[in-house]
Design an enzyme around this catalytic site. Structure first.
Site, PDB file in Angstrom:
ATOM      1  N   ASN A 108       0.705  -1.117   0.066  1.00 19.88           N
ATOM      2  CA  ASN A 108       0.104  -0.201   0.096  1.00 19.88           C
ATOM      3  C   ASN A 108       0.910   1.276  -0.023  1.00 19.88           C
ATOM      4  OD1 ASN A 108      -2.418   1.475   0.377  1.00 19.88           O
ATOM      5  ND2 ASN A 108      -1.851   1.763   2.528  1.00 19.88           N
ATOM      6  N   HIS A 110       0.859   5.230   1.364  1.00 16.83           N
ATOM      7  CA  HIS A 110      -0.007   6.115   1.997  1.00 16.83           C
ATOM      8  C   HIS A 110       0.570   7.651   2.058  1.00 16.83           C
ATOM      9  CE1 HIS A 110      -2.828   7.216   5.435  1.00 16.83           C
ATOM     10  NE2 HIS A 110      -1.451   7.733   6.067  1.00 16.83           N
TER      11      HIS A 110
HETATM   12  C1  GRF Z   1      -2.419   8.742  -2.814  1.00 18.31           C
HETATM   13  O1  GRF Z   1      -1.945   9.814  -2.478  1.00 18.31           O
HETATM   14  C2  GRF Z   1      -2.113   7.569  -2.114  1.00 18.31           C
HETATM   15  O2  GRF Z   1      -1.025   8.004  -1.125  1.00 18.31           O
HETATM   16  C3  GRF Z   1      -3.467   7.459  -1.360  1.00 18.31           C
HETATM   17  O3  GRF Z   1      -4.380   7.796  -2.359  1.00 18.31           O
HETATM   18  C4  GRF Z   1      -3.766   8.579  -3.319  1.00 18.31           C
HETATM   19  C5  GRF Z   1      -3.812   8.168  -4.598  1.00 18.31           C
HETATM   20  O4  GRF Z   1      -3.620   8.691  -5.734  1.00 18.31           O
HETATM   21  N1  GRF Z   1      -3.572   6.334  -0.725  1.00 18.31           N
HETATM   22  P1  GRF Z   1      -3.867   8.281  -7.266  1.00 18.31           P
HETATM   23  O5  GRF Z   1      -5.258   7.629  -7.413  1.00 18.31           O
HETATM   24  O6  GRF Z   1      -2.464   7.295  -7.391  1.00 18.31           O
HETATM   25  O7  GRF Z   1      -3.479   9.569  -7.943  1.00 18.31           O
END
Ligand code: GRF
Length: 202
Positions: A108, A110
């Site tokens: 994941n 974050h």
């Molecule tokens: C990212 O900031 C990630 O850290 C979080 O959700 C966002 C997803 O962005 N979990 P994207 O869809 O990859 O542009």
């Protein structure tokens, strides 16, 4: 050949970064699918443009029966049989049954320096708290939100005039580096997990 599957709820910029990295480096991996819980996720269009198979399990449809939603997800994941799952902006907590099937095989991303600011609105949480530095983290998924063993982190400074939107852009830019790299380490068998510690072999 290893198989990788993505779970995305949003626009999919991290998905794009990983796919571009995989293709540029010509890793021997099959991108077996992108699954979304939202019919309007930008990531779905992106996946189609990359020729990656897309699957939608709309959470809306299952609102009254969450268990069924998770069972559908588990069934699909078992069918696709990936070696690695990447949750890249997937906004739901996964059930124990799925987490247990993919121990140390689900990564994941974050947008904070974990273990600070878990959960939703992590960037806002960091600004509101007044920390000077935040960033992003890749980690293996285990039970407990945003809590598994940490693979990589990257730091972003919060300046007095930083807004949520410019910090988001800076964090995204770092995510687009550490997520592809974390996936690369996994695909090239360089990752070893020992308790909470992730060792990355040279
Ligand atoms: C990212 O900031 C990630 O850290 C979080 O959700 C966002 C997803 O962005 N979990 P994207 O869809 O990859 O542009």
């Amino acid at each position: 050949m290893k198989k990788i599957v993505f779970l995305c709820s949003g626009r999919g910029s991290n998905f794009r970064a990983v796919v571009e990295h995989i293709r540029a480096r010509k890793f021997d991996v099959e991108i077996a699918g992108l699954i979304s819980d939202k019919t309007d996720a930008g990531a779905l269009e992106l996946a189609k443009s990359f020729g990656v198979p897309t699957f939608t399990i709309p959470f809306e449809k299952y609102r009254q029966e969450k268990e069924k939603f998770h069972l559908e997800m588990e069934k699909l994941l078992v069918e696709l049989a990936p070696h690695l799952i990447v949750t890249a902006g997937y906004m739901r907590i996964l059930p124990t049954a799925i987490i247990n099937r993919f121990v140390n095989r689900m990564i994941n991303i974050h947008p904070s320096l974990l273990p600070s600011f878990k959960g939703l609105k992590a960037i806002e949480q960091a600004i509101d708290y007044g920390v000077r530095y935040t960033g992003c983290t890749t980690h293996f998924v285990e039970e407990g939100m945003d809590s598994g063993a940490i693979i990589l982190q990257s730091i972003v400074e919060i300046l007095p005039n930083s807004t949520v939107s410019d910090l988001t852009a800076k964090i995204h830019a770092e995510e687009h580096k550490i997520l592809p790299l974390s996936v690369e380490y996994f695909l090239t068998d360089r990752i070893e997990v020992s308790g909470r510690k992730v060792i990355i072999r040279e």
